[in-house]
Design a protein around this motif. Sequence first.
Motif: not given
Length: 139
Positions: A90-92, A96-100, A127-130
């Motif tokens: 999973c990825f948050a 705003g800043c592009g951090s993962v 791969n779940t992306e929020i």
Amino acid sequence: MKETAGTDTTLTKNQELVRDALSRADGPLGAYDLLDRLRDDGFRAPLQVYRALDKLQVLGLVHRVESLNAFVACCHADEAPRGLPHGEMCFAICQGCGSVTEFADETALRALQHWALGHEFRILTANTEIKGLCRTCAS
């Protein structure tokens, strides 16, 4: 060549360089960003980067963030939830800043597996992306 953690597979020099570049990066990097960063280390063609990325993904040492078409070093390479392949992450993603931020939430991933089982669907990767705002960008 260096042995990877938790496996007897060794990394080539190019694989080590790509993994190290992703580990040092402030955020996700695309293949061409990696190529630019690694030119002084002998990288001349995108194919060199893609080959290294392919192997590193198979080993679970890097992940592709699909929506960004970019890669991040795995921060859980040695601690993936038991019974779940490295490909299920999973990825948050902060808009705003592009951090993962990578996380492996067993409850969420088990729910995906339960759904797949009930629908006779075989998951190959998940791969779940929020997307949202990190603490800093939200304040």
